[in-house]
Design a protein around this motif. Structure first.
Motif, PDB file in Angstrom:
ATOM      1  N   VAL A  59      -3.510   5.646   2.023  1.00  0.00           N
ATOM      2  CA  VAL A  59      -3.120   6.863   1.311  1.00  0.00           C
ATOM      3  C   VAL A  59      -2.971   7.993   2.328  1.00  0.00           C
ATOM      4  O   VAL A  59      -3.864   8.230   3.160  1.00  0.00           O
ATOM      5  CB  VAL A  59      -4.172   7.238   0.244  1.00  0.00           C
ATOM      6  N   GLU A  78      -1.476  -2.868  -8.839  1.00  0.00           N
ATOM      7  CA  GLU A  78      -1.126  -1.469  -9.038  1.00  0.00           C
ATOM      8  C   GLU A  78      -2.163  -0.556  -8.406  1.00  0.00           C
ATOM      9  O   GLU A  78      -3.357  -0.885  -8.354  1.00  0.00           O
ATOM     10  CB  GLU A  78      -1.034  -1.148 -10.531  1.00  0.00           C
ATOM     11  N   ILE A  79      -1.679   0.605  -7.955  1.00  0.00           N
ATOM     12  CA  ILE A  79      -2.581   1.650  -7.467  1.00  0.00           C
ATOM     13  C   ILE A  79      -2.932   2.545  -8.641  1.00  0.00           C
ATOM     14  O   ILE A  79      -2.066   2.988  -9.397  1.00  0.00           O
ATOM     15  CB  ILE A  79      -1.927   2.462  -6.341  1.00  0.00           C
ATOM     16  N   GLU A  80      -4.216   2.803  -8.775  1.00  0.00           N
ATOM     17  CA  GLU A  80      -4.714   3.593  -9.891  1.00  0.00           C
ATOM     18  C   GLU A  80      -5.143   4.966  -9.372  1.00  0.00           C
ATOM     19  O   GLU A  80      -5.903   5.057  -8.395  1.00  0.00           O
ATOM     20  CB  GLU A  80      -5.898   2.851 -10.530  1.00  0.00           C
ATOM     21  N   GLU A  90       1.265  10.229  -0.529  1.00  0.00           N
ATOM     22  CA  GLU A  90       2.019   9.010  -0.239  1.00  0.00           C
ATOM     23  C   GLU A  90       1.035   7.847  -0.212  1.00  0.00           C
ATOM     24  O   GLU A  90       0.001   7.918   0.452  1.00  0.00           O
ATOM     25  CB  GLU A  90       2.745   9.118   1.108  1.00  0.00           C
ATOM     26  N   THR A  91       1.376   6.759  -0.974  1.00  0.00           N
ATOM     27  CA  THR A  91       0.486   5.591  -1.030  1.00  0.00           C
ATOM     28  C   THR A  91       1.242   4.359  -0.573  1.00  0.00           C
ATOM     29  O   THR A  91       2.473   4.280  -0.660  1.00  0.00           O
ATOM     30  CB  THR A  91      -0.042   5.360  -2.456  1.00  0.00           C
ATOM     31  N   SER A  92       0.495   3.377  -0.118  1.00  0.00           N
ATOM     32  CA  SER A  92       1.083   2.119   0.349  1.00  0.00           C
ATOM     33  C   SER A  92       0.105   0.991   0.030  1.00  0.00           C
ATOM     34  O   SER A  92      -1.096   1.106   0.299  1.00  0.00           O
ATOM     35  CB  SER A  92       1.363   2.175   1.850  1.00  0.00           C
ATOM     36  N   THR A 143      -0.745  14.872  -6.769  1.00  0.00           N
ATOM     37  CA  THR A 143       0.096  13.889  -6.082  1.00  0.00           C
ATOM     38  C   THR A 143       1.353  14.496  -5.463  1.00  0.00           C
ATOM     39  O   THR A 143       2.225  13.761  -5.003  1.00  0.00           O
ATOM     40  CB  THR A 143       0.513  12.787  -7.074  1.00  0.00           C
ATOM     41  N   ILE A 148      -8.699   6.942  -6.071  1.00  0.00           N
ATOM     42  CA  ILE A 148      -7.496   6.231  -5.648  1.00  0.00           C
ATOM     43  C   ILE A 148      -7.946   4.822  -5.295  1.00  0.00           C
ATOM     44  O   ILE A 148      -8.682   4.627  -4.324  1.00  0.00           O
ATOM     45  CB  ILE A 148      -6.824   6.899  -4.439  1.00  0.00           C
ATOM     46  N   ASN A 161       4.939   0.996  -2.551  1.00  0.00           N
ATOM     47  CA  ASN A 161       4.229   2.277  -2.503  1.00  0.00           C
ATOM     48  C   ASN A 161       3.245   2.460  -3.656  1.00  0.00           C
ATOM     49  O   ASN A 161       2.330   3.273  -3.556  1.00  0.00           O
ATOM     50  CB  ASN A 161       5.224   3.438  -2.467  1.00  0.00           C
ATOM     51  N   SER A 162       3.436   1.732  -4.789  1.00  0.00           N
ATOM     52  CA  SER A 162       2.500   1.930  -5.902  1.00  0.00           C
ATOM     53  C   SER A 162       2.270   0.673  -6.724  1.00  0.00           C
ATOM     54  O   SER A 162       1.185   0.477  -7.267  1.00  0.00           O
ATOM     55  CB  SER A 162       3.005   3.046  -6.825  1.00  0.00           C
ATOM     56  N   ASN A 163       3.274  -0.194  -6.856  1.00  0.00           N
ATOM     57  CA  ASN A 163       3.177  -1.339  -7.760  1.00  0.00           C
ATOM     58  C   ASN A 163       3.746  -2.559  -7.049  1.00  0.00           C
ATOM     59  O   ASN A 163       4.952  -2.767  -7.011  1.00  0.00           O
ATOM     60  CB  ASN A 163       3.950  -1.048  -9.055  1.00  0.00           C
TER      61      ASN A 163
END
Length: 717
Positions: free
Chosen positions: A195, A145-147, A157-159, A153, A128, A173-175
């Protein structure tokens, strides 16, 4: 991997032996043997980190005597989960390393018999992170972007948060997409990645980057020379957009500025004539220099560029180019050779042609001395370093075509020369006596008489010969005669010349040969003969014509009259197409006999599938009114009305005025007066100054000759 263990208890049968007379006892029944349990584990599929997986197994005992079951998951010898049933659930943690796991189940019955099964599997490393991005510049709309890879998933939850001076300025949250402002100083930023899985934070990473400040630089692509166009270009670097509001001006309002773009201006560096800035007898701008500034306004900031307008004597000389020919030339200045009319004669322009005839590793030469009334063909055979044997080959040469050197399939060259009666002479080098000898003579006189024009063009195995015969000498003298043209194809075969084919063309409006060559015009694999020639009547109507002749010389196709005919690659294949520019006569100029002509368009001249004439229109100049004209004059130029495009430095110690060649109201000042045409001769996108079919002055850096045409359009309006 499955491993099993089996424990067996064998009964021991004891049989007693006694007196046979005693009564026989009834034997006891044999008890059944206890069977060990059996186990197996359901195969594990692909597993990723953060995934919750239910593992199942089976434990059976044929005797229904199962006492216990132990089902476990371990990693590197550490037991992670233990269950006394045949199933359990486990959520794998986040890991950036590949990890091997082991499942194990053991079943034991009440008699102590047991069985064990083992299965191993691997969970790949997870990732991540923030996807790699290019360096960021001002006004760029950057995308961060988050890879993710090898991870579950479902509960993730991502930020992603962009920070400036520890303040959060954007998040997603992702892009994350963010357009950066203009920065005039180096500016640091941070990206914070967080994350969570099932509400629990598992990652927090912070990365940093910097945005370089914008910078402004200036270019003078054509230098800054008086009496020439000057372009000033302001370049803003370290910025993503170039169409922002900006303005470029000059500090001196006397110059009329043409704005080509908000950061690109053009002006003609002339000063109006006054007694304070020049001398009356010289054109405007002669020797004039000035300090000047360009002011560029961008982002409410002013950037100043100081430069000098230099006298036109500082203008760089544009290089003279010449297309390659079939002949090999070397320099004529060879002081090491003692007896040599050709090599040591510095008073005349003498061409040298070379080949190692005697194969001693040193070039031999032949040349024509044109210094006297008789043209003399010399041959120089090397006798070692700086030593040559001189031979006078011929003293009876026709001055216009005194010598040729043609190669036969890369073999030993042979000489072609033309005598004073215009007969073709074939010479060969004789290796036995080391002399050049006359092999044969071919007369060009025919029932048409003696030719007035004579043209030789090399082919792969011989040459093409073109001869011209005017209908009458009077019209020929004044340039109005129609001509009969004879064209022959010769090959060099078995030490002799053979005329393979000939064609006679009658009533041709002809002046001079330009090109006589084989070429596959329509790219069908069969070469046609291209007869390209000029038609100039008292310099009134400059034009060129094209006649194509089929391969067996049985048919000719006249394409008519054009202003110019050239070769250009219009379809990006390996072949050069024949391109012609048409024209019309539009009037006459007072004080001389010159006429104006107007270009009508550009066309591709070719043949169709049936070998018939085909003219494909490429450009229609009349629609855009793009045309120009030129003529030569020898009267003084008005310094207050004629602008000058300087190519060569015009002034010398001589008192006479230099010759001028004018294009509309722009003057080409040159050391020598030559006919000049404008054409993109080397197909680099810039107009060049074409002298003749093989010579041109190269426009080295895209000087805007097109502006001459544009200005002429404005004058016509």
């Amino acid at each position: 991997m499955v491993r099993k263990g089996l424990l067996l208890t064998l009964p021991i049968l004891l049989i007693g032996c006694g007196d046979s007379d005693k009564k026989t006892e009834t034997p006891k029944p044999i008890e059944p043997v206890n069977q060990a349990p059996t186990t197996n584990i359901t195969p594990v599929g692909d597993v990723v980190n953060l995934q919750t997986v239910e593992f199942t197994a089976a434990a059976n005992d044929a005797d229904n005597n199962l006492a216990s079951t132990k089902f476990s998951l371990s990693r590197n010898g550490e037991v992670l989960v233990t269950s006394d049933t045949t199933n359990f659930t486990y959520q794998f943690p986040y890991s950036e390393m590949e990890i091997a796991y082991q499942l194990s189940i053991t079943a034991t019955d009440s008699d102590g018999l047991s069985d064990n099964s083992v299965q191993e599997f691997t969970v790949p490393a997870s990732n991540i992170s923030i996807k790699a991005y290019e360096p960021v510049v001002s006004l760029q709309e950057a995308n961060f972007e988050i890879e993710l890879s090898n991870i579950d998933t479902s509960q993730l939850e991502t930020s992603l948060t962009l920070q400036y001076l520890n303040d959060n300025i954007a998040s997603h949250n992702s892009n994350l997409v963010y357009k950066f402002p203009i920065h005039t100083e180096k500016t640091p930023y941070k990206l914070k990645l967080e994350v969570y899985n099932a509400g629990k934070k598992i990652i927090e990473n912070i990365s940093s980057f910097e945005i370089d400040p914008i910078s402004v630089s200036f270019e003078l692509p054509f230098n800054s020379i008086s009496m020439r166009y000057i372009d000033v270009i302001a370049k803003v670097e370290n910025i993503a957009e170039n169409n922002l509001s900006s303005n470029l001006i000059l500090s001196n309002p006397e110059y009329q500025i043409e704005t080509l773009a908000s950061n690109h201006i053009r002006f003609f560096a002339h000063k109006k004539y006054t007694t304070d800035n020049g001398k009356e007898e010289k054109p405007q701008g002669d020797g004039y220099s000035e300090e000047i500034s360009a002011i560029f306004t961008f982002n409410n900031e002013e950037y100043t560029f100081d430069f000098s307008i230099l006298p036109f004597q500082n203008a760089p000389i544009w290089p003279l180019r010449q297309s390659a020919t079939n002949l090999q030339h070397i320099n004529t200045n060879k002081p090491s050779i003692d007896v040599d009319k050709c090599l040591n004669d510095d008073e005349h322009n003498i061409e040298l042609f070379k080949h190692d005839f005697n194969n001693d590793g040193i070039d031999d030469f032949y040349c024509v001395d044109e210094s006297g009334s008789d043209y003399v063909l010399y041959f120089y055979l090397s006798q070692g370093t700086d030593s040559y044997l001189e031979q006078i080959v011929s003293t009876d040469l026709y001055q216009n075509y005194a010598n040729y050197l043609l190669a036969n399939n890369n073999d030993k060259p042979y000489f072609l020369a033309v005598d004073s009666q215009r007969n073709i002479m074939l010479f060969e080098y004789n290796a036995s006596n080391q002399n050049v000898e006359l092999k044969n003579t071919f007369p060009t006189e025919s029932e048409l008489g003696y030719s007035k024009g004579f043209y030789v063009s090399a082919t792969n195995s011989g040459f093409l010969l073109g001869l011209t015969y005017p209908e009458n000498d009077y019209d020929d003298l004044y340039g109005y005669a129609d001509y009969t043209i004879s064209i022959s194809d010769f090959t060099y075969f078995e030490n002799d010349l053979i005329e393979n084919k000939n064609i006679i063309l009658e009533k041709v409006d002809f002046s001079n040969f330009i090109e006589l060559i084989y070429d596959d015009v329509n790219e069908d694999g069969i070469s046609e003969l291209v007869f390209h020639f000029s038609d100039i009547e008292l310099d009134v109507k400059p034009s060129e014509r094209l006649i194509l002749i089929n391969n067996d010389f049985s048919k000719s196709i006249d394409f008519g009259e054009f202003h110019t005919i050239s070769r250009q690659n219009i379809d990006e294949d390996p072949y050069q197409e024949i391109i012609a520019e048409g024209f019309v006569i539009v009037g006459s100029k007072p004080l001389d006999s010159y006429k104006y002509w107007k270009l009508t368009g550009k066309s591709h001249l070719t043949l169709n599938e049936l070998g018939e004439k085909q003219v494909n229109k490429l450009d229609d100049f009349l629609n855009d009114d793009l045309f120009f004209y030129f003529y030569s004059i020898d009267y003084p130029i008005d310094p207050n009305s004629d602008l000058a495009l300087l190519i060569y430095q015009p002034y010398s110690n001589e008192t006479n005025s230099p010759p001028y060649t004018t294009l509309n109201k722009h003057v080409l000042i040159r050391n020598v007066q030559l006919p000049t045409n404008l054409k993109d001769r080397d197909a680099d996108g810039d107009l060049d100054l074409v002298i003749d079919n093989s010579t041109w002055i190269e426009n080295p850096n895209g000087y805007p000759i097109q502006a001459i045409i544009d200005n002429y359009q404005q004058t016509q309006k």
